[in-house]
Design a protein around this motif. Sequence first.
Motif, PDB file in Angstrom:
ATOM      1  N   ASP A 206       0.808  -1.123   0.017  1.00  0.00           N
ATOM      2  CA  ASP A 206      -0.140   0.086   0.031  1.00  0.00           C
ATOM      3  C   ASP A 206       0.782   1.211   0.062  1.00  0.00           C
ATOM      4  O   ASP A 206       0.278   2.060  -0.609  1.00  0.00           O
ATOM      5  CB  ASP A 206      -0.908  -0.014   1.074  1.00  0.00           C
ATOM      6  CG  ASP A 206      -1.780   1.133   1.176  1.00  0.00           C
ATOM      7  OD1 ASP A 206      -2.769   1.009   0.290  1.00  0.00           O
ATOM      8  OD2 ASP A 206      -2.112   1.882   1.877  1.00  0.00           O
ATOM      9  N   LYS A 207       1.928   1.231   0.802  1.00  0.00           N
ATOM     10  CA  LYS A 207       2.876   2.274   0.972  1.00  0.00           C
ATOM     11  C   LYS A 207       3.641   2.591  -0.357  1.00  0.00           C
ATOM     12  O   LYS A 207       3.572   3.971  -0.739  1.00  0.00           O
ATOM     13  CB  LYS A 207       3.893   2.088   2.227  1.00  0.00           C
ATOM     14  CG  LYS A 207       4.757   3.443   2.246  1.00  0.00           C
ATOM     15  CD  LYS A 207       5.655   3.077   3.467  1.00  0.00           C
ATOM     16  CE  LYS A 207       6.564   4.148   3.700  1.00  0.00           C
ATOM     17  NZ  LYS A 207       7.892   3.780   4.856  1.00  0.00           N
TER      18      LYS A 207
ATOM     19  N   THR B  50       2.891   1.902  -3.470  1.00  0.00           N
ATOM     20  CA  THR B  50       1.961   2.299  -4.552  1.00  0.00           C
ATOM     21  C   THR B  50       1.018   3.362  -4.241  1.00  0.00           C
ATOM     22  O   THR B  50       0.469   3.857  -4.841  1.00  0.00           O
ATOM     23  CB  THR B  50       1.112   1.164  -4.887  1.00  0.00           C
ATOM     24  OG1 THR B  50       0.252   0.969  -3.767  1.00  0.00           O
ATOM     25  CG2 THR B  50       1.810  -0.258  -5.226  1.00  0.00           C
ATOM     26  N   GLN B  51       1.602   4.074  -3.081  1.00  0.00           N
ATOM     27  CA  GLN B  51       0.872   5.285  -2.519  1.00  0.00           C
ATOM     28  C   GLN B  51      -0.591   5.240  -2.561  1.00  0.00           C
ATOM     29  O   GLN B  51      -1.426   6.129  -2.848  1.00  0.00           O
ATOM     30  CB  GLN B  51       1.328   6.453  -3.458  1.00  0.00           C
ATOM     31  CG  GLN B  51       2.691   6.565  -3.578  1.00  0.00           C
ATOM     32  CD  GLN B  51       3.349   7.741  -4.575  1.00  0.00           C
ATOM     33  OE1 GLN B  51       2.382   8.351  -5.082  1.00  0.00           O
ATOM     34  NE2 GLN B  51       4.514   7.821  -4.784  1.00  0.00           N
ATOM     35  N   GLY B  52      -0.989   3.885  -2.029  1.00  0.00           N
ATOM     36  CA  GLY B  52      -2.603   3.779  -1.882  1.00  0.00           C
ATOM     37  C   GLY B  52      -3.097   3.339  -3.169  1.00  0.00           C
ATOM     38  O   GLY B  52      -4.526   3.046  -3.049  1.00  0.00           O
ATOM     39  N   ASN B  53      -2.545   3.263  -4.270  1.00  0.00           N
ATOM     40  CA  ASN B  53      -3.067   2.969  -5.471  1.00  0.00           C
ATOM     41  C   ASN B  53      -3.469   1.396  -5.563  1.00  0.00           C
ATOM     42  O   ASN B  53      -4.448   1.202  -6.197  1.00  0.00           O
ATOM     43  CB  ASN B  53      -2.312   3.344  -6.678  1.00  0.00           C
ATOM     44  CG  ASN B  53      -2.178   4.753  -6.886  1.00  0.00           C
ATOM     45  OD1 ASN B  53      -3.179   5.383  -7.416  1.00  0.00           O
ATOM     46  ND2 ASN B  53      -1.333   5.399  -6.509  1.00  0.00           N
TER      47      ASN B  53
ATOM     48  N   SER C  18       3.081   6.052 -11.066  1.00  0.00           N
ATOM     49  CA  SER C  18       4.196   6.897 -10.844  1.00  0.00           C
ATOM     50  C   SER C  18       5.023   6.721 -12.491  1.00  0.00           C
ATOM     51  O   SER C  18       5.723   7.902 -12.391  1.00  0.00           O
ATOM     52  CB  SER C  18       5.099   6.750  -9.947  1.00  0.00           C
ATOM     53  OG  SER C  18       5.560   5.604  -9.789  1.00  0.00           O
TER      54      SER C  18
END
Length: 879
Positions: free
Chosen positions: A173-174, A176-179, A223
């Motif tokens: 989760d971290k 992928t920045q929540g994606n 990203s």
Amino acid sequence: MDMDIDYNKEEVREKFKDLFEHSLDLIYVNDLNGNFLDANELTLISLGYERKDILNLTFTDLLDRDNLIKAYNTLKEITKTGKQSAKREYKLKTKTGDYIFIETYGIPLKKNGRMYGILGIAKNITKRKKTAQKLKESAEMFKALFKEGPIPAYTWRKIGDDFVFIDFNNAADKITQGNVETFLGTNAFEMYKDRPDILNDLHLCMNEKTHITREMKYRYSFSKDEKYLLVNYGYVDPDLIIVRTEDITERKKAEEKLKESELKYRDMINNLDVGFYQVALDGTMINHNPAHNKILEYDQTESHIGKKVTDFWQFPEDRDNYLKQILKDSYAKNYICPSLTKEGKKVVVQLNSHLMLDKEGNPFGIEGTFIDITEKYNLEQELRESEEKFRSIAEQSLLGICVIQDDLVKYINKQFADLIGYTIEEVKNWEPGWFASVIHPDDRDWVIEKAKKKQLGSNDIKNYYQYRLINKSKKIIWLDNFSKTILFRGRNANLVTVVNITERKITEQKLKESERKYRNIYENTPFSVVLINSQGVVVDANPTTEVMFGYKIDEIIGKGFMDLSIIHPDYLSTIFALFKKFVKGEKMHRIDIQIQRKNGTIFWANLQAALMNIRDETYVQALFTDITKKKEAEFLVDEELKKLKELDQLRKNLISRVSHELKTPLVSISGGCELLLTLYGEKLSKEELELIELIEKGGKRLKHLVDNLIDISRIEYSKFKLQKESNDLSELIRDVSKELMFLLRERKTNLNLTLPESLFLKMDKIRIEQVIMNLLSNAIKNTPPKGDIKIVLKKKGNWAEISINDTGIGLTQEEMDFIFTRFGKIERYGEGYEYIDIQGTGLGLYISKEIVGLHEGEIRAESEGRNKGSTFIVKLPIS
């Protein structure tokens, strides 16, 4: 339980014989109060009790509170229904305090229709319970690890021919920045339609039910960052695959840089101008670069791998100490190693090495670089000799001398130390910049500034100035300071020489305070004093100027000194250049010039000048002294010196010619004596033989004198050359001793030799033999009969030291100062000295000293005085 119904063990065991004898279950019997009445062997073993103990056990001995309640509830249930109970789990405490788990049910025991006990049948489920507990803990731990693990993890479930994304952990989760959450429920085929390699790995992992590890490039859609990932596919029965992705981008970049670095390193090593080498601890060459061969003058393509590194060392035995040092410290910095080129030429290289360690940290070799410092090493040797000469001069100087480098006093002589009142050791221990504390506060800043510029090598600074010091006893001292930038041990330093001018300064102060008295002296001095301003215009002159130059004062004042026809034209340009420098502050030394009087006559004058500040303006005070008579005397002295030099040259020529002219008749005399003895020796009378022998001895003595005179002539004309080769000094001393054995026997003198078996050094064998012969024969001549002579040869560091000690007449201090000079023959007569052989010219020790000096050695004499013997010591360099 009814008291009138007893438990009939045989009856129950017969009825349930198969259970008691063959069952793998725990079989036991309780009464209706929970007391044990019977149990099979497996029950006893499981609980750890003997058979005799079982009848004393109740439920309360085996069960905790919760299990005890559950057991009594089951007992009530069976009592009430009269039927077999359902299976229940219990936790039992064994005799040793451990616990077992059982799954059991009860069968009521009846007699005459009445229930009196319960037959229990139980399975030992301890392993199952513990396994279940571990599975539970493992599942919880796995869940925690999965969720909280540092590496991103993703869970896929196999559905049909595809996989569905069903879960992820916090790290995923971290990163992928929540994606990542937006992809839950997505099919793998849809997500990775452009990455068939990932789809293939998912199917391969599921089909093979195994783990797969891959390195891959992966671009994140959210990203657009491209990363290197270490991907691990893990199969989880029955239909899950957990994918863990570790970011190894930095590691991959580091590996690529390492590969590039290794290539660059290899190219760099091969292209270095310095030698590179790798050797095993035993000295076997492992690797080297072309510069290694270039420095040691081998073909650059020639390989030395497998050879011994000591093949290149001048002194192979020194490597043992070098190896000990590097094993102790793990490195060797700036190690000086005398080496040999392919052709055997001696060079000096400087090594910088360190140990090579294996994976366990154990040393297996040495690697490092080296440079050729032969020229530098030789220069440093010369520098050390130069420093020694400098110290010798400085210690004998009347001036105070010190060397300042990096704000530290690197050297100070006794005169300077005495001047400031500190010992040399105290000054050497000063902290950086501490020297400034002894400078007078009013002078400190500008003196320090000049010193710093000097240490930096600046030329834009005055070399000569004056300042004040405060010595240790708080006394103010004025110094006349001359400083110069020098190279000290390869770097700039400030060489300072000082003179104590305190008294002169006090005198100057008194002169300033007594201007009237000064004026009187100024006007009545026998010297011409002329005051000139900075533009070169004469502003004042004393009455003596009129007498000396023949001009009236008013003819001089107000005119430029260059416009007057006083200074002889030959000196005008020199005086003008000096004047400009002097006005700028540069020191002007005395100068002798010719002066032209008004009437045209010429005389010699000595000119000295000083700068003066009057009402904030700078003036030059020029002092002229008539030195015509002195100059005339100097001319006469020069003429006399010239004549003396001519006479000295005539003397040298005469010695050279006479010695060579004498040699021819001496050969005839010696040859004639030998021929007479050979042809007519048997026919001659005793008196005739003695006469011929006397002539022969005289000829030999005269030949020895002529040889010495020829050597003196060669020394004076710098033609005394050496032919140096490696020779055994021990053997040479033995040969000389044998040659003089006849003289030792004749004078009944004992000779004792203490020599090493051999001691080789580079020397002119004939000349050193001449030195030893001269010293030993002198010892024999000056030692009384039955005296002792001892010759000792030792190796002291890099020197061979020969000492020749006798028990003879000895030497006074005055004689020791004299004996090594030309014709330094000592005449000693009188009672008790009859045994001394007084023959000789006084040239032997002088020539010996020159021979030893040309070998870069030393020779000296020691004696405690008359009749106390003497020792002559010769030191010769081994390398």
